[in-house]
Write a protein that holds these residues in place. Structure first.
Motif, PDB file in Angstrom:
ATOM      1  N   THR A 154       0.819  -1.205   0.000  1.00  0.00           N
ATOM      2  CA  THR A 154       0.000   0.000   0.000  1.00  0.00           C
ATOM      3  C   THR A 154       0.855   1.258   0.000  1.00  0.00           C
ATOM      4  O   THR A 154       2.060   1.233   0.257  1.00  0.00           O
ATOM      5  CB  THR A 154      -0.948   0.005   1.215  1.00  0.00           C
ATOM      6  OG1 THR A 154      -0.173  -0.043   2.416  1.00  0.00           O
ATOM      7  CG2 THR A 154      -1.880  -1.203   1.180  1.00  0.00           C
ATOM      8  N   ALA A 155       0.210   2.379  -0.282  1.00  0.00           N
ATOM      9  CA  ALA A 155       0.892   3.663  -0.418  1.00  0.00           C
ATOM     10  C   ALA A 155       1.651   4.020   0.852  1.00  0.00           C
ATOM     11  O   ALA A 155       1.176   3.804   1.969  1.00  0.00           O
ATOM     12  CB  ALA A 155      -0.127   4.755  -0.741  1.00  0.00           C
ATOM     13  N   GLY A 156       2.849   4.577   0.670  1.00  0.00           N
ATOM     14  CA  GLY A 156       3.651   5.066   1.777  1.00  0.00           C
ATOM     15  C   GLY A 156       4.589   4.064   2.404  1.00  0.00           C
ATOM     16  O   GLY A 156       5.322   4.397   3.330  1.00  0.00           O
ATOM     17  N   VAL A 157       4.615   2.828   1.905  1.00  0.00           N
ATOM     18  CA  VAL A 157       5.417   1.763   2.505  1.00  0.00           C
ATOM     19  C   VAL A 157       6.814   1.725   1.896  1.00  0.00           C
ATOM     20  O   VAL A 157       6.973   1.859   0.681  1.00  0.00           O
ATOM     21  CB  VAL A 157       4.727   0.390   2.330  1.00  0.00           C
ATOM     22  CG1 VAL A 157       5.680  -0.758   2.658  1.00  0.00           C
ATOM     23  CG2 VAL A 157       3.484   0.307   3.201  1.00  0.00           C
ATOM     24  N   THR A 158       7.814   1.520   2.751  1.00  0.00           N
ATOM     25  CA  THR A 158       9.171   1.230   2.306  1.00  0.00           C
ATOM     26  C   THR A 158       9.533  -0.186   2.722  1.00  0.00           C
ATOM     27  O   THR A 158       9.354  -0.559   3.887  1.00  0.00           O
ATOM     28  CB  THR A 158      10.183   2.208   2.939  1.00  0.00           C
ATOM     29  OG1 THR A 158       9.931   3.537   2.433  1.00  0.00           O
ATOM     30  CG2 THR A 158      11.621   1.818   2.608  1.00  0.00           C
ATOM     31  N   VAL A 159      10.007  -0.978   1.772  1.00  0.00           N
ATOM     32  CA  VAL A 159      10.505  -2.325   2.053  1.00  0.00           C
ATOM     33  C   VAL A 159      12.022  -2.241   2.043  1.00  0.00           C
ATOM     34  O   VAL A 159      12.638  -1.921   1.025  1.00  0.00           O
ATOM     35  CB  VAL A 159      10.005  -3.345   1.016  1.00  0.00           C
ATOM     36  CG1 VAL A 159      10.559  -4.739   1.316  1.00  0.00           C
ATOM     37  CG2 VAL A 159       8.474  -3.379   0.999  1.00  0.00           C
ATOM     38  N   GLY A 160      12.640  -2.539   3.190  1.00  0.00           N
ATOM     39  CA  GLY A 160      14.076  -2.367   3.347  1.00  0.00           C
ATOM     40  C   GLY A 160      14.897  -3.359   2.548  1.00  0.00           C
ATOM     41  O   GLY A 160      14.407  -4.409   2.115  1.00  0.00           O
ATOM     42  N   ARG A 161      16.142  -3.045   2.388  1.00  0.00           N
ATOM     43  CA  ARG A 161      17.087  -3.804   1.563  1.00  0.00           C
ATOM     44  C   ARG A 161      17.101  -5.298   1.910  1.00  0.00           C
ATOM     45  O   ARG A 161      17.032  -5.689   3.071  1.00  0.00           O
ATOM     46  CB  ARG A 161      18.490  -3.209   1.757  1.00  0.00           C
ATOM     47  CG  ARG A 161      19.576  -3.856   0.916  1.00  0.00           C
ATOM     48  CD  ARG A 161      20.942  -3.302   1.307  1.00  0.00           C
ATOM     49  NE  ARG A 161      21.997  -3.887   0.491  1.00  0.00           N
ATOM     50  CZ  ARG A 161      22.575  -3.287  -0.542  1.00  0.00           C
ATOM     51  NH1 ARG A 161      22.201  -2.080  -0.879  1.00  0.00           N
ATOM     52  NH2 ARG A 161      23.526  -3.891  -1.236  1.00  0.00           N
ATOM     53  N   HIS A 162      17.188  -6.127   0.856  1.00  0.00           N
ATOM     54  CA  HIS A 162      17.379  -7.576   0.970  1.00  0.00           C
ATOM     55  C   HIS A 162      16.281  -8.237   1.826  1.00  0.00           C
ATOM     56  O   HIS A 162      16.537  -9.137   2.619  1.00  0.00           O
ATOM     57  CB  HIS A 162      18.761  -7.889   1.554  1.00  0.00           C
ATOM     58  CG  HIS A 162      19.250  -9.277   1.225  1.00  0.00           C
ATOM     59  ND1 HIS A 162      20.139  -9.530   0.210  1.00  0.00           N
ATOM     60  CD2 HIS A 162      18.958 -10.486   1.768  1.00  0.00           C
ATOM     61  CE1 HIS A 162      20.392 -10.827   0.160  1.00  0.00           C
ATOM     62  NE2 HIS A 162      19.665 -11.427   1.094  1.00  0.00           N
ATOM     63  N   SER A 163      15.059  -7.735   1.673  1.00  0.00           N
ATOM     64  CA  SER A 163      13.934  -8.309   2.410  1.00  0.00           C
ATOM     65  C   SER A 163      13.062  -9.150   1.493  1.00  0.00           C
ATOM     66  O   SER A 163      13.091  -9.012   0.270  1.00  0.00           O
ATOM     67  CB  SER A 163      13.103  -7.205   3.063  1.00  0.00           C
ATOM     68  OG  SER A 163      13.823  -6.629   4.135  1.00  0.00           O
ATOM     69  N   VAL A 164      12.272 -10.033   2.129  1.00  0.00           N
ATOM     70  CA  VAL A 164      11.369 -10.935   1.419  1.00  0.00           C
ATOM     71  C   VAL A 164       9.948 -10.692   1.908  1.00  0.00           C
ATOM     72  O   VAL A 164       9.709 -10.646   3.127  1.00  0.00           O
ATOM     73  CB  VAL A 164      11.749 -12.409   1.657  1.00  0.00           C
ATOM     74  CG1 VAL A 164      10.767 -13.342   0.950  1.00  0.00           C
ATOM     75  CG2 VAL A 164      13.174 -12.687   1.199  1.00  0.00           C
ATOM     76  N   VAL A 165       9.019 -10.533   0.973  1.00  0.00           N
ATOM     77  CA  VAL A 165       7.603 -10.445   1.313  1.00  0.00           C
ATOM     78  C   VAL A 165       6.936 -11.719   0.797  1.00  0.00           C
ATOM     79  O   VAL A 165       6.937 -11.994  -0.404  1.00  0.00           O
ATOM     80  CB  VAL A 165       6.938  -9.202   0.700  1.00  0.00           C
ATOM     81  CG1 VAL A 165       5.452  -9.158   1.067  1.00  0.00           C
ATOM     82  CG2 VAL A 165       7.639  -7.925   1.169  1.00  0.00           C
ATOM     83  N   ALA A 166       6.391 -12.526   1.706  1.00  0.00           N
ATOM     84  CA  ALA A 166       5.816 -13.819   1.342  1.00  0.00           C
ATOM     85  C   ALA A 166       4.585 -13.643   0.464  1.00  0.00           C
ATOM     86  O   ALA A 166       3.843 -12.662   0.571  1.00  0.00           O
ATOM     87  CB  ALA A 166       5.450 -14.594   2.610  1.00  0.00           C
TER      88      ALA A 166
END
Length: 206
Positions: A154-166
Motif C-alpha cells: 500500500t501507499a507510503g510503505v518502504t521495504v528495506g534492503r534484501h527483504s522478502v515479502v511472502a
C-alpha cells in the motif's frame, strides 16, 4: 511549465486532453510513439513485453535501468507519480505498478503483485469518490528485495534492503532491512542477525 499550467486551469485541461482521452488513464498513441521514447530514461538493454499496458505520460518521470524487464500483461502507470525501476529488476507477469513507486536494483517481483502509491479521497459524502482528489504517498522497494506472488503493497510503505515479502501478503507498514514478512496485514517472521550470522525468528512479533 507545470507551475504555469497549474495557474491556468483551462489550458491545463486542454493539454491534459491532448495527452489522454477524457475519462481514460492511458496516453494517446502519438504520446507513446513520439514523446515517451525520447523523454524517459530507459536503458537500451531493458525490456517491456509487447502485451504490457505502459500508461506512461510526459509530465512525471519514468525510468528503467539496465537489464530490467516488465513482464507480459503488466500495467505501469506514472499518471499521478513517478515510476523508477532500477537495474536488473523483474516486474512479474500481470503485476500493477502505479506511481509514485521506486524500485532499487536487483528487485524481483513475482506474478500479480500490486504496488499502488495512489489512494482515492472519500471524506466528502456530497460527492462521489470518483470526483474527489487523489492522495499519493511513495512506495520504495530497496535493493535486492523479493516480492512474492499476489502481494499488495500500500501507499507510503518502504521495504528495506534484501527483504522478502511472502506470497499473498498485504503490506501496510514499513519492512525493516534484511527481514522476512508475511500475512494480512504482513508481520515480521524472520530477521537477519549479523551477530549470529543467521536468519532468526523475532522474540516478540510485531
Amino acid at each position: 511549465m507545470k507551475a504555469y499550467l497549474d495557474q491556468n486551469p483551462r489550458l491545463k485541461q486542454f493539454v491534459h486532453w491532448l495527452l489522454i482521452p477524457r475519462n481514460e488513464a492511458r496516453p494517446r498513441l502519438w504520446v507513446s510513439w513520439l514523446v515517451n521514447p525520447f523523454l524517459h530514461q530507459r536503458h537500451r538493454s531493458s525490456k517491456v513485453r509487447a502485451s504490457v499496458r505502459l500508461d506512461v505520460l510526459p509530465f512525471n518521470p519514468f525510468s528503467m535501468g539496465e537489464h530490467s524487464v516488465v513482464e507480459s500483461f503488466s500495467v505501469v502507470n506514472n499518471g499521478v507519480g513517478p515510476v523508477r525501476i532500477g537495474a536488473r529488476c523483474t516486474v512479474g507477469i500481470g503485476s500493477v505498478v502505479i506511481g509514485p513507486v521506486t524500485l532499487g536494483n536487483d528487485v524481483i517481483m513475482a506474478q500479480h503483485v500490486v504496488l499502488s502509491g495512489l489512494n482515492h479521497g472519500y471524506e466528502d459524502v456530497s460527492r462521489s469518490i470518483r470526483e474527489q482528489p487523489v492522495v499519493t504517498r511513495p512506495i520504495v522497494i530497496e535493493d535486492e528485495c523479493w516480492i512474492g506472488a499476489n502481494v499488495v503493497i500500500t501507499a507510503g510503505v518502504t521495504v528495506g534492503r534484501h527483504s522478502v515479502v511472502a506470497g499473498g501478503s498485504v503490506v501496510t507498514r514499513d519492512v525493516p532491512p534484511y527481514s522476512v514478512v508475511g500475512g494480512n496485514p504482513a508481520r515480521l517472521l524472520k530477521q537477519y542477525d549479523p551477530g549470529e550470522k543467521a536468519w532468526v525468528k523475532p522474540t516478540v512479533r510485531v
